[in-house]
Design an enzyme around this catalytic site. Structure first.
Site, mmCIF file in Angstrom:
data_model
loop_
_atom_site.group_PDB
_atom_site.id
_atom_site.type_symbol
_atom_site.label_atom_id
_atom_site.label_comp_id
_atom_site.label_asym_id
_atom_site.label_seq_id
_atom_site.Cartn_x
_atom_site.Cartn_y
_atom_site.Cartn_z
ATOM 1 N N HIS A 67 15.903 -1.296 5.809
ATOM 2 C CA HIS A 67 15.689 -2.197 4.678
ATOM 3 C C HIS A 67 16.418 -3.525 4.873
ATOM 4 C CE1 HIS A 67 14.221 1.380 2.582
ATOM 5 N NE2 HIS A 67 13.626 0.546 1.738
ATOM 6 N N LYS B 244 19.959 -4.687 -0.205
ATOM 7 C CA LYS B 244 19.764 -3.407 -0.891
ATOM 8 C C LYS B 244 21.098 -2.773 -1.267
ATOM 9 C CE LYS B 244 17.084 0.874 -0.638
ATOM 10 N NZ LYS B 244 16.708 0.710 -2.055
HETATM 11 N N1 LIG Z 1 9.938 1.997 -6.250
HETATM 12 C C1 LIG Z 1 9.594 1.074 -5.359
HETATM 13 O O1 LIG Z 1 8.495 1.053 -4.791
HETATM 14 C C2 LIG Z 1 10.570 -0.024 -5.075
HETATM 15 C C3 LIG Z 1 11.806 0.036 -5.626
HETATM 16 N N2 LIG Z 1 12.719 -0.936 -5.405
HETATM 17 C C4 LIG Z 1 13.952 -0.810 -6.160
HETATM 18 O O2 LIG Z 1 13.858 -1.696 -7.261
HETATM 19 C C5 LIG Z 1 15.146 -2.187 -7.601
HETATM 20 C C6 LIG Z 1 15.112 -3.709 -7.591
HETATM 21 O O3 LIG Z 1 14.876 -4.163 -6.294
HETATM 22 P P1 LIG Z 1 14.827 -5.723 -5.951
HETATM 23 O O4 LIG Z 1 13.848 -6.404 -6.825
HETATM 24 O O5 LIG Z 1 14.714 -5.824 -4.490
HETATM 25 O O6 LIG Z 1 16.308 -6.155 -6.373
HETATM 26 P P2 LIG Z 1 16.838 -7.581 -6.876
HETATM 27 O O7 LIG Z 1 18.314 -7.573 -6.679
HETATM 28 O O8 LIG Z 1 16.041 -8.664 -6.243
HETATM 29 O O9 LIG Z 1 16.498 -7.564 -8.436
HETATM 30 C C7 LIG Z 1 17.222 -6.851 -9.390
HETATM 31 C C8 LIG Z 1 17.222 -7.678 -10.643
HETATM 32 O O10 LIG Z 1 17.850 -6.929 -11.680
HETATM 33 C C9 LIG Z 1 18.629 -7.852 -12.419
HETATM 34 N N3 LIG Z 1 19.625 -7.200 -13.242
HETATM 35 C C10 LIG Z 1 20.872 -6.811 -12.914
HETATM 36 N N4 LIG Z 1 21.502 -6.344 -13.988
HETATM 37 C C11 LIG Z 1 20.643 -6.459 -15.014
HETATM 38 C C12 LIG Z 1 20.715 -6.172 -16.403
HETATM 39 N N5 LIG Z 1 21.828 -5.699 -16.959
HETATM 40 N N6 LIG Z 1 19.632 -6.400 -17.170
HETATM 41 C C13 LIG Z 1 18.509 -6.903 -16.646
HETATM 42 N N7 LIG Z 1 18.385 -7.226 -15.343
HETATM 43 C C14 LIG Z 1 19.436 -7.000 -14.552
HETATM 44 C C15 LIG Z 1 19.232 -8.736 -11.364
HETATM 45 O O11 LIG Z 1 19.752 -9.927 -11.945
HETATM 46 P P3 LIG Z 1 20.802 -10.856 -11.112
HETATM 47 O O12 LIG Z 1 19.953 -11.557 -10.106
HETATM 48 O O13 LIG Z 1 21.365 -11.752 -12.152
HETATM 49 O O14 LIG Z 1 21.791 -9.932 -10.503
HETATM 50 C C16 LIG Z 1 18.014 -8.986 -10.484
HETATM 51 O O15 LIG Z 1 17.254 -10.055 -10.969
HETATM 52 C C17 LIG Z 1 16.108 -1.575 -6.587
HETATM 53 O O16 LIG Z 1 16.681 -0.414 -7.123
HETATM 54 C C18 LIG Z 1 15.207 -1.182 -5.411
HETATM 55 O O17 LIG Z 1 15.710 -0.121 -4.671
HETATM 56 C C19 LIG Z 1 12.444 -2.006 -4.620
HETATM 57 C C20 LIG Z 1 11.234 -2.119 -4.005
HETATM 58 C C21 LIG Z 1 10.200 -1.111 -4.167
HETATM 59 O O1 LIG Z 2 15.231 -1.730 -2.221
HETATM 60 C C1 LIG Z 2 14.099 -1.821 -1.714
HETATM 61 O O2 LIG Z 2 13.662 -2.862 -1.214
HETATM 62 C C2 LIG Z 2 13.236 -0.628 -1.731
HETATM 63 N N1 LIG Z 2 13.660 0.422 -2.390
HETATM 64 C C3 LIG Z 2 12.955 1.633 -2.552
HETATM 65 C C4 LIG Z 2 13.733 2.776 -1.935
HETATM 66 O O3 LIG Z 2 14.964 2.834 -2.103
HETATM 67 O O4 LIG Z 2 13.131 3.649 -1.317
HETATM 68 C C5 LIG Z 2 11.522 1.560 -2.117
HETATM 69 C C6 LIG Z 2 11.274 0.688 -0.925
HETATM 70 O O5 LIG Z 2 11.736 1.340 0.185
HETATM 71 C C7 LIG Z 2 11.915 -0.676 -1.093
#
Ligand SMILES: NC(=O)C1=CN([C@@H]2O[C@H](COP(=O)(O)OP(=O)(O)OC[C@H]3O[C@@H](n4cnc5c(N)ncnc54)[C@H](OP(=O)(O)O)[C@@H]3O)[C@@H](O)[C@H]2O)C=CC1
Ligand SMILES: O=C(O)C1=N[C@H](C(=O)O)C[C@H](O)C1
EC number: 1.17.1.8
Length: 269
Positions: A157, A161
């Site tokens: 990743h 992350k």
């Molecule tokens: N299920 C799937 O297919 C996928 C899952 N994921 C998961 O999704 C999650 C997000 O990933 P990603 O978008 O890359 O991460 P990012 O760090 O880009 O985004 C997370 C966001 O959450 C915000 N945040 C933090 N605290 C709060 C709060 N208290 N209230 C509201 N928002 C808040 C952050 O704000 P700030 O910028 O101010 O910190 C940031 O904008 C991760 O857990 C990742 O593992 C990711 C990709 C695919």
């Molecule tokens: O953090 C990410 O980017 C992703 N998180 C998910 C995971 O923890 O498996 C899904 C995907 O791999 C992207």
């Protein structure tokens, strides 16, 4: 198909996944973004933030306040492990169905949320990976484990992350464990000369190795070894758009659920 409008609260709109989800909601006729949860920008409208489409959704910083004030069907959570858990619990308390992409939930937390969903008779989808290719990778790995019992998982990743191993790797190991007898792999007397060299070991003896590098998005290889042969099942997400058809499916499906579903493989036949 004529579908009723689904009113959505999005948590984490400024994040990498959140921005894609905003676009998804914007272009989907039967989705309506009614509010956002963010750490900052409370009281503003999403359209006031630079780079966002013209959408009137109000931004809240307090989840309780948001869930009490806004009439919504679904919460999409794409935040951080700690906040994601809190949002999921609170949404259920308010009768809002959580679609959770946020990873980093442990077994105990999943159990607790399963129970709460059952009590509230409210649907929850917790999907460690929304990409259809990743779901197929996991299903194929589960099939292969019937025939090849030695397996290691390498997940790769981007370096922003927070959680390791990835939710996808944990889910893959769980699915493999359904068709593979628990066993210890490698030499019985092997010793790590450098701590962590053999990766993390699940309770069923599957090794998971986590790589974090700039430039990567989300990638995983499941490598099986047998007598004189190996099988590698690999999936790559090159961008976050790869996850959005799964998010859409989850939002539509959750409207028909009254329990917690962990993993999109339970929805995609
Ligand atoms: N299920 C799937 O297919 C996928 C899952 N994921 C998961 O999704 C999650 C997000 O990933 P990603 O978008 O890359 O991460 P990012 O760090 O880009 O985004 C997370 C966001 O959450 C915000 N945040 C933090 N605290 C709060 C709060 N208290 N209230 C509201 N928002 C808040 C952050 O704000 P700030 O910028 O101010 O910190 C940031 O904008 C991760 O857990 C990742 O593992 C990711 C990709 C695919
Ligand atoms: O953090 C990410 O980017 C992703 N998180 C998910 C995971 O923890 O498996 C899904 C995907 O791999 C992207």
């Amino acid at each position: 198909m004529n579908m009723n409008t689904i009113k959505i609260i999005l948590a984490g709109p400024r994040g990498r996944m959140g921005r894609e989800a905003v676009e998804l909601i914007h272009r989907t006729e039967h989705f309506e973004l009614v509010a956002c949860l963010d750490r900052v920008n409370g009281g503003k409208k999403l359209s006031e933030l630079e780079g966002f489409p013209s959408m009137d959704a109000k931004i809240f910083t307090d989840a309780n306040e948001c869930f009490a004030a806004v009439e919504a069907d679904v919460l999409i959570d794409l935040t951080t492990p700690e906040i994601g858990k809190l949002h999921t619990r609170l949404a259920l308390e308010h009768g809002i169905r959580p679609v959770v992409g946020t990873t980093g939930f442990n077994e105990e937390e999943l159990k607790e949320l399963t129970q709460l969903a059952e009590e509230k008779k409210t649907g929850v989808i917790i999907a460690p990976n929304f990409a259809v290719g990743a779901i197929l990778m996991m299903k194929f790995a589960q099939m292969a484990a019937k025939h090849l019992q030695d397996v290691e998982i390498i997940e790769l990743h981007h370096d922003r992350k927070l959680d390791a191993p990835s939710g996808t790797a944990i889910k893959t190991a769980e699915l493999i464990s359904k068709t593979r007898e628990a066993k210890k792999q490698g030499h019985p007397d092997e010793e790590e000369q450098l701590k962590g060299a053999r990766g993390a070991e699940t309770k069923d003896g599957i090794r998971i190795h986590s790589v974090r590098l700039p430039g990567l998005v989300a990638h995983q290889e499941v490598i099986f070894g047998g007598e004189g042969q190996s099988l590698t099942i690999k999936h790559d997400s090159y961008n976050r758009a790869s996850f959005m058809s799964g998010v859409k499916l989850a939002v539509e499906t959750i409207m028909t659920l009254d329990m917690l579903v962990y993993g999109l493989e339970n929805i995609i036949e």
